[in-house]
Design a protein around this motif. Structure first.
Motif, mmCIF file in Angstrom:
data_model
loop_
_atom_site.group_PDB
_atom_site.id
_atom_site.type_symbol
_atom_site.label_atom_id
_atom_site.label_comp_id
_atom_site.label_asym_id
_atom_site.label_seq_id
_atom_site.Cartn_x
_atom_site.Cartn_y
_atom_site.Cartn_z
ATOM 1 N N GLY A 47 0.679 -1.284 -0.030
ATOM 2 C CA GLY A 47 0.044 -0.199 -0.310
ATOM 3 C C GLY A 47 1.057 0.935 -0.023
ATOM 4 O O GLY A 47 1.676 1.507 0.940
ATOM 5 N N LEU A 48 0.935 2.011 -0.682
ATOM 6 C CA LEU A 48 1.608 3.312 -1.104
ATOM 7 C C LEU A 48 1.087 4.706 -1.394
ATOM 8 O O LEU A 48 0.530 4.923 -2.181
ATOM 9 C CB LEU A 48 2.667 3.407 -2.386
ATOM 10 N N GLU A 61 8.902 9.404 -7.852
ATOM 11 C CA GLU A 61 8.924 10.872 -8.661
ATOM 12 C C GLU A 61 6.984 11.328 -8.497
ATOM 13 O O GLU A 61 6.530 10.235 -9.101
ATOM 14 C CB GLU A 61 9.436 10.292 -10.227
ATOM 15 N N GLU A 62 6.682 12.008 -8.344
ATOM 16 C CA GLU A 62 5.497 12.232 -8.301
ATOM 17 C C GLU A 62 5.257 13.578 -9.209
ATOM 18 O O GLU A 62 5.735 14.618 -8.734
ATOM 19 C CB GLU A 62 4.394 12.749 -6.418
ATOM 20 N N PRO A 63 3.796 13.705 -9.610
ATOM 21 C CA PRO A 63 2.628 11.935 -9.337
ATOM 22 C C PRO A 63 2.717 11.330 -10.219
ATOM 23 O O PRO A 63 3.853 11.586 -11.824
ATOM 24 C CB PRO A 63 1.857 12.564 -10.310
ATOM 25 N N ILE A 64 2.305 10.358 -10.243
ATOM 26 C CA ILE A 64 3.170 8.754 -11.030
ATOM 27 C C ILE A 64 1.589 8.590 -12.644
ATOM 28 O O ILE A 64 0.496 9.585 -12.020
ATOM 29 C CB ILE A 64 3.202 7.016 -10.461
ATOM 30 N N GLY A 65 1.461 7.877 -13.169
ATOM 31 C CA GLY A 65 0.330 7.949 -14.018
ATOM 32 C C GLY A 65 -0.161 6.306 -13.624
ATOM 33 O O GLY A 65 0.726 5.347 -13.162
ATOM 34 N N ALA A 66 -0.646 6.432 -14.931
ATOM 35 C CA ALA A 66 -1.659 4.984 -14.917
ATOM 36 C C ALA A 66 -0.523 3.834 -14.872
ATOM 37 O O ALA A 66 -0.948 3.017 -15.154
ATOM 38 C CB ALA A 66 -2.599 5.096 -15.147
ATOM 39 N N LEU A 77 4.316 -0.034 -10.900
ATOM 40 C CA LEU A 77 3.793 -0.087 -9.258
ATOM 41 C C LEU A 77 1.587 -0.103 -9.574
ATOM 42 O O LEU A 77 1.710 -1.190 -9.044
ATOM 43 C CB LEU A 77 3.948 1.166 -8.000
ATOM 44 N N VAL A 78 1.331 0.470 -10.534
ATOM 45 C CA VAL A 78 -0.129 0.878 -10.382
ATOM 46 C C VAL A 78 -0.848 -0.283 -11.154
ATOM 47 O O VAL A 78 -2.276 -0.862 -10.796
ATOM 48 C CB VAL A 78 -0.418 2.243 -11.248
ATOM 49 N N GLN A 79 0.251 -0.800 -12.591
ATOM 50 C CA GLN A 79 -0.361 -2.204 -13.127
ATOM 51 C C GLN A 79 -0.578 -3.243 -12.228
ATOM 52 O O GLN A 79 -0.768 -4.218 -12.675
ATOM 53 C CB GLN A 79 1.192 -2.492 -13.817
ATOM 54 N N LEU A 80 0.330 -3.155 -11.060
ATOM 55 C CA LEU A 80 0.136 -4.781 -10.304
ATOM 56 C C LEU A 80 -1.247 -4.185 -9.474
ATOM 57 O O LEU A 80 -1.927 -4.182 -9.388
ATOM 58 C CB LEU A 80 1.333 -4.979 -9.273
ATOM 59 N N LEU A 86 -1.769 5.435 -3.610
ATOM 60 C CA LEU A 86 -2.811 7.056 -3.597
ATOM 61 C C LEU A 86 -2.083 8.145 -4.009
ATOM 62 O O LEU A 86 -1.181 8.063 -4.292
ATOM 63 C CB LEU A 86 -3.071 6.781 -2.170
ATOM 64 N N PRO A 87 -2.798 8.837 -3.863
ATOM 65 C CA PRO A 87 -1.776 9.909 -4.569
ATOM 66 C C PRO A 87 -0.902 11.501 -3.327
ATOM 67 O O PRO A 87 -1.206 11.875 -3.381
ATOM 68 C CB PRO A 87 -2.590 11.005 -5.407
ATOM 69 N N HIS A 88 -0.709 10.553 -2.442
ATOM 70 C CA HIS A 88 -0.455 11.707 -1.657
ATOM 71 C C HIS A 88 -1.415 12.181 -0.798
ATOM 72 O O HIS A 88 -1.088 13.262 -1.340
ATOM 73 C CB HIS A 88 0.948 12.279 -2.282
#
Ligand code: DGY
Length: 320
Positions: A261-262, A267-272, A276-279, A285-287
């Motif tokens: 859970g992150l 590097e923020e923001p991350i994209g879709a 890690l988002v693919q898993l 979450l967006p900080h």
């Protein structure tokens, strides 16, 4: 007499600054959802007597070199790895952050993220939304228990302690690792101090709440994930750079650890499309650690109080 000029690097509600209008001239970056472009920030910093800035603004040597009238940098965050504090201090510039006011809210989010990850809440919601729920089944979206498991908190500051209090309510055993021992937390919460490796090996949930420093940069590396149980869940609510994200990705993909859970990323923001988002076994979450309406308002007020104190010649409440 001219009033001190305070530049606010994001659009915040006008009513919060109203009580300070007699004392200061304010200007805000016009957008609430987008950071001020670097060139504008540098130009504004040259004129400003005070900056109220966000964790996404880089307050570095380049900026400080040109900021000849700057007296205070008030950071709207408890973490301050975006600011070169040493360089600021050398120039006599006060730097403040926002501890305490966000402790409980950030602990709520950290625990919510832990629960969402363990009990697969995000996946379960998507399952219903996508109309996949056709039958009840004994192991449908079966997750991991939280109650009576072992939580290992790395970074036992104020937020770490607040997370430990929540964990205690769930009957969890609490391990922690920190630069120094917290005897009070040990007594009050029956938290046990362990070294880092022991914590990794024994915890069902490993929670990173360490500030980002040169010592904690990529603290959670391949070696650390190797030491964790294959059933363990990793939670990060501190700063993304405390983790080697490639190593985390590999550990999650190969089921070397169970889930993550992150709330924060290198590097923020991350994209879709971020790996890690693919898993499926990761909640991203967006900080938003401290993002409740009340707490964000309290944080802005604390920044303004700190700025006002500096211009009255007083010590601000939360100087670094
Ligand atoms: C902070 O204040 O440092 C948090 O990361 C914000 O959510």
């Amino acid at each position: 007499m001219t009033k001190p000029y305070i530049y606010i690097t994001r659009k915040i509600p006008e009513e919060i600054i109203n009580p300070y209008l007699e004392q200061f001239d304010f200007k805000m970056w016009e957008k609430a959802d987008e950071p001020v472009p670097r060139d504008i920030l540098l130009e504004e910093a040259k004129q400003a007597d005070g900056l109220l800035c966000m964790l996404s603004d880089n307050i570095d040597e380049e900026l400080l070199n040109e900021a000849c009238s700057l007296k205070i940098v008030a950071n709207l965050a408890v973490g301050y790895d975006n600011i070169d504090v040493e360089q600021a201090k050398e120039r006599g510039i006060t730097v403040t952050n926002t501890p305490d006011v966000l402790t409980e809210t950030t602990a709520d989010l950290t625990f919510a993220l832990l629960m969402a990850t363990a009990r697969r809440i995000v996946e379960a919601d998507a399952y219903v939304q996508k109309d996949l729920w056709k039958n009840w089944a004994p192991y449908l979206l079966a997750g991991s228990d939280i109650h009576h498991k072992t939580i290992g908190i790395v970074g036992m500051g104020r937020i770490g302690e607040a997370v430990a209090r929540r964990a205690k309510g769930f009957g969890m055993s609490i391990l922690y690792h920190n630069r120094s021992r917290h005897i009070e937390a040990e007594k009050e919460l029956q938290a046990t101090y362990t070294d880092f490796d022991e914590l990794l090996a024994a915890s069902d949930f490993v929670v990173s709440l360490v500030p980002l420093t040169k010592d904690t940069n990529q603290l959670f590396d391949r070696d650390a994930f190797d030491k964790m149980k294959s059933s363990s869940i990793f939670i990060n609510a501190s700063r993304g750079a405390t983790v080697d994200e490639d190593a985390l990705y590999e550990a999650l993909q190969t089921n070397q650890i169970k889930a993550a859970g992150l709330d924060v990323f290198t590097e923020e923001p991350i994209g879709a499309n971020h790996p890690l988002v693919q898993l499926d076994n990761t909640v991203c979450l967006p900080h938003i650690g401290s993002s409740s309406e009340q707490t964000r308002t309290d944080m802005i007020n604390l920044c303004l109080d700190n700025i006002a104190a500096v211009f009255r010649g007083e010590a601000p409440k939360t100087a670094l």
